[in-house]
Design a protein around this motif. Sequence first.
Motif, PDB file in Angstrom:
ATOM      1  N   ASN A  32      19.443 -27.979  27.131  1.00  0.00           N
ATOM      2  CA  ASN A  32      18.134 -27.870  27.773  1.00  0.00           C
ATOM      3  C   ASN A  32      17.470 -26.568  27.353  1.00  0.00           C
ATOM      4  N   VAL A  33      16.232 -26.366  27.815  1.00  0.00           N
ATOM      5  CA  VAL A  33      15.491 -25.158  27.468  1.00  0.00           C
ATOM      6  C   VAL A  33      16.006 -23.953  28.247  1.00  0.00           C
ATOM      7  N   ARG A  34      15.716 -22.786  27.724  1.00  0.00           N
ATOM      8  CA  ARG A  34      16.138 -21.545  28.358  1.00  0.00           C
ATOM      9  C   ARG A  34      15.583 -21.421  29.780  1.00  0.00           C
ATOM     10  N   GLY A  35      14.371 -21.948  29.991  1.00  0.00           N
ATOM     11  CA  GLY A  35      13.735 -21.832  31.295  1.00  0.00           C
ATOM     12  C   GLY A  35      14.517 -22.478  32.417  1.00  0.00           C
ATOM     13  N   LEU A  36      15.410 -23.400  32.084  1.00  0.00           N
ATOM     14  CA  LEU A  36      16.242 -24.022  33.118  1.00  0.00           C
ATOM     15  C   LEU A  36      17.081 -22.981  33.859  1.00  0.00           C
ATOM     16  N   THR A  37      17.517 -21.939  33.159  1.00  0.00           N
ATOM     17  CA  THR A  37      18.417 -20.959  33.769  1.00  0.00           C
ATOM     18  C   THR A  37      17.715 -20.041  34.756  1.00  0.00           C
ATOM     19  N   THR A  38      16.395 -19.894  34.617  1.00  0.00           N
ATOM     20  CA  THR A  38      15.669 -18.969  35.490  1.00  0.00           C
ATOM     21  C   THR A  38      14.701 -19.672  36.432  1.00  0.00           C
ATOM     22  N   HIS A  39      14.549 -20.980  36.280  1.00  0.00           N
ATOM     23  CA  HIS A  39      13.626 -21.712  37.138  1.00  0.00           C
ATOM     24  C   HIS A  39      13.988 -21.545  38.609  1.00  0.00           C
ATOM     25  N   ASP A  40      12.978 -21.308  39.424  1.00  0.00           N
ATOM     26  CA  ASP A  40      13.182 -21.122  40.870  1.00  0.00           C
ATOM     27  C   ASP A  40      14.224 -20.030  41.140  1.00  0.00           C
ATOM     28  N   LYS A  41      14.081 -18.930  40.363  1.00  0.00           N
ATOM     29  CA  LYS A  41      14.958 -17.762  40.499  1.00  0.00           C
ATOM     30  C   LYS A  41      16.439 -18.116  40.306  1.00  0.00           C
ATOM     31  N   GLY A  42      16.692 -19.086  39.460  1.00  0.00           N
ATOM     32  CA  GLY A  42      18.057 -19.469  39.138  1.00  0.00           C
ATOM     33  C   GLY A  42      18.655 -20.523  40.039  1.00  0.00           C
TER      34      GLY A  42
ATOM     35  N   THR B 294      17.693 -23.648  40.575  1.00  0.00           N
ATOM     36  CA  THR B 294      17.779 -24.967  39.943  1.00  0.00           C
ATOM     37  C   THR B 294      19.045 -25.077  39.094  1.00  0.00           C
ATOM     38  N   PHE B 295      19.286 -24.043  38.282  1.00  0.00           N
ATOM     39  CA  PHE B 295      20.471 -24.061  37.421  1.00  0.00           C
ATOM     40  C   PHE B 295      21.748 -24.017  38.255  1.00  0.00           C
ATOM     41  N   GLU B 296      21.737 -23.242  39.315  1.00  0.00           N
ATOM     42  CA  GLU B 296      22.895 -23.165  40.200  1.00  0.00           C
ATOM     43  C   GLU B 296      23.192 -24.525  40.820  1.00  0.00           C
ATOM     44  N   THR B 297      22.131 -25.241  41.187  1.00  0.00           N
ATOM     45  CA  THR B 297      22.297 -26.579  41.744  1.00  0.00           C
ATOM     46  C   THR B 297      22.971 -27.511  40.741  1.00  0.00           C
ATOM     47  N   ILE B 298      22.539 -27.434  39.485  1.00  0.00           N
ATOM     48  CA  ILE B 298      23.110 -28.274  38.434  1.00  0.00           C
ATOM     49  C   ILE B 298      24.586 -27.952  38.225  1.00  0.00           C
ATOM     50  N   VAL B 299      24.901 -26.671  38.084  1.00  0.00           N
ATOM     51  CA  VAL B 299      26.287 -26.262  37.837  1.00  0.00           C
ATOM     52  C   VAL B 299      27.186 -26.661  39.006  1.00  0.00           C
ATOM     53  N   ASN B 300      26.726 -26.418  40.229  1.00  0.00           N
ATOM     54  CA  ASN B 300      27.526 -26.780  41.404  1.00  0.00           C
ATOM     55  C   ASN B 300      27.727 -28.277  41.496  1.00  0.00           C
ATOM     56  N   SER B 301      26.696 -29.029  41.100  1.00  0.00           N
ATOM     57  CA  SER B 301      26.807 -30.492  41.109  1.00  0.00           C
ATOM     58  C   SER B 301      27.891 -30.953  40.142  1.00  0.00           C
ATOM     59  N   LEU B 302      27.895 -30.373  38.942  1.00  0.00           N
ATOM     60  CA  LEU B 302      28.889 -30.749  37.936  1.00  0.00           C
ATOM     61  C   LEU B 302      30.301 -30.357  38.371  1.00  0.00           C
ATOM     62  N   LYS B 303      30.415 -29.187  38.972  1.00  0.00           N
ATOM     63  CA  LYS B 303      31.729 -28.738  39.448  1.00  0.00           C
ATOM     64  C   LYS B 303      32.234 -29.615  40.589  1.00  0.00           C
TER      65      LYS B 303
ATOM     66  N   TYR C 181       8.946 -22.970  29.940  1.00  0.00           N
ATOM     67  CA  TYR C 181       7.878 -22.014  30.182  1.00  0.00           C
ATOM     68  C   TYR C 181       6.529 -22.623  29.835  1.00  0.00           C
ATOM     69  N   ALA C 182       6.523 -23.596  28.944  1.00  0.00           N
ATOM     70  CA  ALA C 182       5.268 -24.211  28.539  1.00  0.00           C
ATOM     71  C   ALA C 182       4.773 -25.210  29.582  1.00  0.00           C
ATOM     72  N   GLY C 183       5.662 -25.778  30.374  1.00  0.00           N
ATOM     73  CA  GLY C 183       5.289 -26.760  31.373  1.00  0.00           C
ATOM     74  C   GLY C 183       4.945 -26.127  32.711  1.00  0.00           C
ATOM     75  N   LYS C 184       4.790 -26.947  33.733  1.00  0.00           N
ATOM     76  CA  LYS C 184       4.437 -26.444  35.057  1.00  0.00           C
ATOM     77  C   LYS C 184       5.642 -25.944  35.827  1.00  0.00           C
ATOM     78  N   ARG C 185       6.834 -26.207  35.303  1.00  0.00           N
ATOM     79  CA  ARG C 185       8.084 -25.672  35.846  1.00  0.00           C
ATOM     80  C   ARG C 185       8.287 -26.085  37.310  1.00  0.00           C
ATOM     81  N   LYS C 186       8.051 -27.341  37.611  1.00  0.00           N
ATOM     82  CA  LYS C 186       8.243 -27.825  38.969  1.00  0.00           C
ATOM     83  C   LYS C 186       9.693 -28.165  39.272  1.00  0.00           C
ATOM     84  N   GLY C 187      10.518 -28.235  38.217  1.00  0.00           N
ATOM     85  CA  GLY C 187      11.945 -28.471  38.442  1.00  0.00           C
ATOM     86  C   GLY C 187      12.224 -29.777  39.144  1.00  0.00           C
ATOM     87  N   PHE C 188      13.063 -29.723  40.174  1.00  0.00           N
ATOM     88  CA  PHE C 188      13.462 -30.938  40.854  1.00  0.00           C
ATOM     89  C   PHE C 188      12.338 -31.531  41.693  1.00  0.00           C
TER      90      PHE C 188
END
Length: 451
Positions: A114-124, A126-135, A80-87
């Motif tokens: 990672n920070v909490r903001g990862l879970t909500t970045h880009d309406k979730g 970004t986090f979905e991309t990470i989880v799907n990648s790992l799976k 939340y402190a950064g610009k939250r540009k994600g990927f």
Amino acid sequence: MIKFIDLFAGTGGIRLGFEEACKKHDIKTECVYSSEIDKNACKSYELNFGENPLSDITQVNDLPDFNFMLAGFPCQAFSYAGKRKGFGDTRGTLFFDVERLLKKYRPKGFVLENVRGLTTHDKGRTFETIVNSLKSLGYSIEYRLLNSSNFNVAQNRVRIYIVGILNKDFIINTISDVGAVDSHNFKARNVQRSLFDDFKPIKVVKDILEENPDPKYFCSETFTKQLKKVIGDDLTKLHGYRLIDTRNGNSIHSWELGIKGECTPDEVEFMNLLIANRRKKIFGTHQDGKALTVEQIQTFYKNENIKEIAGSLIEKGYLSNYEQKYNPVCGNMSFEVFKFLDPESISITLTASDTNRLGVVQNGKPRRLTPRECARLQGYPDSYKLQENDNAVYKQMGNGVSVPVIEKLISDLMDNNKELMLDIFHPDKPYTLPSHTSKTHDQNLSKSMVC
């Protein structure tokens, strides 16, 4: 023996928690590779682990054999402190180096933080991309949002923890819990908890304070006098106060202290009313704090000498006038302490930029937290060696990981997955784990993943 790697290692917080959990379960460990790009963090790591992890993981392709990965990959792009540009930001794409190494080496498990903001970045997404990648790499995934304050750590710090095991389902009984929203809410919740016998031990700020801190951490005589001018001689009234020029409420401002020059009561009233009213939607919704015209200010400030008062504040440096609109000149970085912690509650979240200006009133005297106290706020043991460079330590602890949370997660994994752990960890002697009833936490996490 479990061989692990420690990526984006910082000062070794994840490693400390991991090794402590393994030690408690009589499992031998060996860190076969560690990587960190910050030179000062590497000095702390070497001071405590005897190895310097300085390297750029994006340039690393060949690693020793290992079967578990620890990685607190950089969070700035998601926070939340950064610009939250994600990927879309280079720092955000460092996750793909985690993915690259998992794909190449196929370790049996990993823990990511990672920070909490990862879970909500880009309406979730970004986090979905990470989880799907790992799976897609064959890993079963469990993730939890956890507040360090629920793990006997005196800090309000919410982070996402992702645990993965290759090709096998597993159980983690720790439930997602983002904890209290702030230190005031924490105290209220703790009073309610005390009505019941069955509750976890908690740690508050007074529990991490040094008894005889070096005098260099005490506030200057000038700053102390300024504080007493506003609060009075009883400085314990500062508990929980923030020194900030952009908010009212439980706060003190530079113009009240007279940091840029003494202000008259009329000038203090002008500034306080301006701060209190400039966020109102009646003055526009284009931004949170608006610059206001004289006419707008006159709707809430009735002094006839408004222009004279404004001119004096501009001359002293508390107020600016641009295109006939007035705005406070915020001097938050000028305070020796920007937040006085309440000894009976938890600390606000440590950050790399301002941990060095957190303070406390102890024995009636105001001072900054010491580096050791900041390490304690992350759950680092006192046996952990700190550099003599205070500023480097403050930054490192602001970036750090709460050690007891990692220890709890890994212990949870070991305690609830007997056969799986025998396969992954291969201890030197037979290892018996107690069986536990599994729980489902997906719905609990979804409730916690709120901005």
